[in-house]
Write a protein that holds these residues in place. Sequence first.
Motif, short mmCIF file in Angstrom:
data_model
loop_
_atom_site.label_atom_id
_atom_site.label_comp_id
_atom_site.label_asym_id
_atom_site.label_seq_id
_atom_site.Cartn_x
_atom_site.Cartn_y
_atom_site.Cartn_z
N LEU A 173 0.83 -1.21 0.00
CA LEU A 173 0.00 0.00 0.00
C LEU A 173 0.86 1.26 0.00
O LEU A 173 0.39 2.34 -0.36
N GLU A 174 2.13 1.12 0.41
CA GLU A 174 3.03 2.28 0.43
C GLU A 174 3.76 2.46 -0.90
O GLU A 174 4.64 3.31 -1.03
N LYS A 175 3.42 1.63 -1.87
CA LYS A 175 3.94 1.75 -3.25
C LYS A 175 5.46 1.77 -3.33
O LYS A 175 6.08 2.78 -3.73
N PRO A 176 6.08 0.65 -2.98
CA PRO A 176 7.53 0.55 -3.23
C PRO A 176 7.77 0.69 -4.74
O PRO A 176 6.83 0.52 -5.53
N ASP A 177 9.00 0.98 -5.14
CA ASP A 177 9.26 1.18 -6.57
C ASP A 177 9.21 -0.14 -7.34
O ASP A 177 8.73 -0.18 -8.47
N VAL A 178 9.75 -1.18 -6.72
CA VAL A 178 9.82 -2.48 -7.39
C VAL A 178 9.41 -3.57 -6.41
O VAL A 178 9.70 -3.48 -5.22
N MET A 179 8.74 -4.60 -6.95
CA MET A 179 8.40 -5.77 -6.11
C MET A 179 8.86 -7.04 -6.80
O MET A 179 8.81 -7.14 -8.02
N LYS A 180 9.29 -8.05 -6.00
CA LYS A 180 9.68 -9.33 -6.58
C LYS A 180 9.02 -10.46 -5.79
O LYS A 180 9.70 -11.18 -5.04
N PRO A 181 7.70 -10.60 -5.91
CA PRO A 181 7.08 -11.73 -5.22
C PRO A 181 7.30 -13.02 -6.01
O PRO A 181 7.38 -12.97 -7.24
N ASN A 182 7.40 -14.16 -5.32
CA ASN A 182 7.26 -15.41 -6.07
C ASN A 182 5.76 -15.65 -6.21
O ASN A 182 4.95 -14.90 -5.65
N ILE A 183 5.38 -16.65 -6.96
CA ILE A 183 3.97 -16.81 -7.28
C ILE A 183 3.12 -17.06 -6.01
O ILE A 183 1.97 -16.60 -5.93
N HIS A 184 3.70 -17.73 -5.03
CA HIS A 184 2.94 -17.99 -3.79
C HIS A 184 2.68 -16.68 -3.04
O HIS A 184 1.60 -16.45 -2.50
N GLU A 185 3.72 -15.83 -3.01
CA GLU A 185 3.56 -14.53 -2.35
C GLU A 185 2.56 -13.67 -3.13
O GLU A 185 1.73 -12.97 -2.53
N PHE A 186 2.65 -13.73 -4.45
CA PHE A 186 1.74 -12.93 -5.29
C PHE A 186 0.28 -13.33 -5.01
O PHE A 186 -0.62 -12.49 -5.03
N LYS A 187 0.10 -14.61 -4.72
CA LYS A 187 -1.27 -15.09 -4.45
C LYS A 187 -1.80 -14.60 -3.10
O LYS A 187 -2.99 -14.75 -2.81
N CYS A 188 -0.94 -14.01 -2.26
CA CYS A 188 -1.42 -13.34 -1.03
C CYS A 188 -2.14 -12.06 -1.41
O CYS A 188 -2.94 -11.52 -0.65
N LEU A 189 -1.77 -11.49 -2.58
CA LEU A 189 -2.33 -10.20 -2.99
C LEU A 189 -3.50 -10.37 -3.95
O LEU A 189 -4.44 -9.58 -3.92
N PHE A 190 -3.42 -11.37 -4.83
CA PHE A 190 -4.44 -11.54 -5.87
C PHE A 190 -4.82 -13.01 -5.98
O PHE A 190 -3.95 -13.89 -5.90
N ASP A 191 -6.09 -13.22 -6.24
CA ASP A 191 -6.59 -14.59 -6.37
C ASP A 191 -6.37 -15.06 -7.82
O ASP A 191 -7.30 -15.11 -8.61
N VAL A 192 -5.11 -15.32 -8.16
CA VAL A 192 -4.82 -15.70 -9.55
C VAL A 192 -4.69 -17.21 -9.69
O VAL A 192 -4.37 -17.91 -8.73
N ASP A 193 -4.92 -17.66 -10.91
CA ASP A 193 -4.67 -19.06 -11.23
C ASP A 193 -3.22 -19.12 -11.70
O ASP A 193 -2.86 -18.50 -12.70
N GLU A 194 -2.38 -19.86 -10.97
CA GLU A 194 -0.96 -19.82 -11.31
C GLU A 194 -0.64 -20.46 -12.65
O GLU A 194 0.47 -20.33 -13.16
N ASN A 195 -1.62 -21.15 -13.26
CA ASN A 195 -1.40 -21.71 -14.59
C ASN A 195 -1.92 -20.81 -15.69
O ASN A 195 -1.88 -21.17 -16.86
N ASP A 196 -2.45 -19.65 -15.30
CA ASP A 196 -3.00 -18.73 -16.29
C ASP A 196 -2.18 -17.44 -16.29
O ASP A 196 -2.34 -16.57 -15.44
N LEU A 197 -1.31 -17.37 -17.28
CA LEU A 197 -0.39 -16.24 -17.35
C LEU A 197 -1.12 -14.90 -17.46
O LEU A 197 -0.69 -13.89 -16.89
N ASN A 198 -2.25 -14.91 -18.20
CA ASN A 198 -2.99 -13.65 -18.38
C ASN A 198 -3.50 -13.12 -17.06
O ASN A 198 -3.46 -11.91 -16.80
N SER A 199 -3.99 -14.01 -16.20
CA SER A 199 -4.52 -13.52 -14.93
C SER A 199 -3.38 -12.98 -14.06
O SER A 199 -3.56 -12.00 -13.33
N ILE A 200 -2.20 -13.56 -14.18
CA ILE A 200 -1.05 -13.06 -13.41
C ILE A 200 -0.68 -11.66 -13.92
O ILE A 200 -0.50 -10.72 -13.13
N VAL A 201 -0.61 -11.52 -15.24
CA VAL A 201 -0.22 -10.23 -15.82
C VAL A 201 -1.26 -9.15 -15.51
O VAL A 201 -0.91 -8.03 -15.12
#
Length: 315
Positions: free
Chosen positions: A176-204
């Motif tokens: 929420l504080e808008k860091p300049d860059v983020m490097k989540p792995n896919i598991h960490e990214f899924k803490c933020l968004f309910d994405v299907d890890e096999n669907d590249l479009n939903s990740i993007v």
Amino acid sequence: MIYTVTLNPAIDMTVYIDTLKKGQVNRSRYCLMDAGGKGINVSKVIKALGGQSIVLGFLGNDNKDWFLKYLKEMQLDFDFIFVDGLTRTNIKIVETSQKIYTDLNQNGFEVKKKDINHLFEKIDKIAKADDIFVVSGSLPPGADEEVYAELIRILKQKGAKVIFDADGKALKSGVLEKPDVMKPNIHEFKCLFDVDENDLNSIVNSAKKLIESGIKKVLISMGAKGAVFVTENMELFAKAAEAKIKSTTGAGDSMVAAISYGLSQNMDDVSIFKLALACAAAKVSKEGVKPPEKKEIKKFLEKISLEKLGEVKWI
Ligand SMILES: Nc1ncnc2c1ncn2[C@@H]1O[C@H](COP(=O)(O)OP(=O)(O)O)[C@@H](O)[C@H]1O
Ligand SMILES: O=P(O)(O)OC[C@H]1O[C@](O)(COP(=O)(O)O)[C@@H](O)[C@@H]1O
């Protein structure tokens, strides 16, 4: 200057074993010990790339000698705040027969309110405009989940650039504080968004929401599947470079090192992404949490091929 901030460092014990048998006495083939924790691994790889950084954060007083000796031997610069207790030991099990990599990370020493305040004051004094700060890893017990958010606020007020790599609630509040860059792995990214890890479009599409919020670059790493890099100008995908895997620990940190080094050298986004993939491939080819050498990174750099999204066949 690049600073890496590690609030919960670790002694990484990498145990090599043929096959781990649960509920039995196991005997390892051999074991390696490394001073680790996210920012410390980042600093190791920045050094390998020819860059310079300073390691900041906490270190346990009770076993600090071995840790500091290791960093001195690596010729890393550091400026820790020492706290009561032991720096944790994290166990990394490499099952060589089946190529299974299991991590057993501990909680770490307990920090007090005064330690956290000391950290804020110290970073407030050190940070200058255009410095690059890598803020990464788990928070130790005693540090509340808002600590990273506050740290990012302080750094941004100073005009420093922040690269952020965290997990769980600390990730959610830090973002929420808008860091300049983020490097989540896919598991960490899924803490933020309910994405299907096999669907590249939903990740993007989810990564683009972070870009719209003001974060400039998001690199989502997906282990053996590769990585996606979304910036204000582009969306790229790359398969992981083929490598003979000796240990996956520190692969993500190597990518963060490439991003911070790349930013410090004003590299363009494509070059940063390629360097990140090459550093990760070179790291997974090393045992334990040893940093790769520059010549190994260069060798992998030649093999990286990127795909513009839209042309990708998902694996
Ligand atoms: N098993 C693997 N095989 C090949 N490359 C890997 C493997 N694990 C990691 N990598 C490389 O390292 C990068 C970071 O790994 P990842 O596991 O996603 O990050 P983290 O270490 O942060 O969890 C991946 O994008 C990939 O390029
Ligand atoms: O702080 P956390 O999330 O427990 O992670 C600490 C562990 O992560 C590492 O920094 C490795 O991280 P990556 O494999 O994600 O690059 C280890 O050195 C350390 O044991």
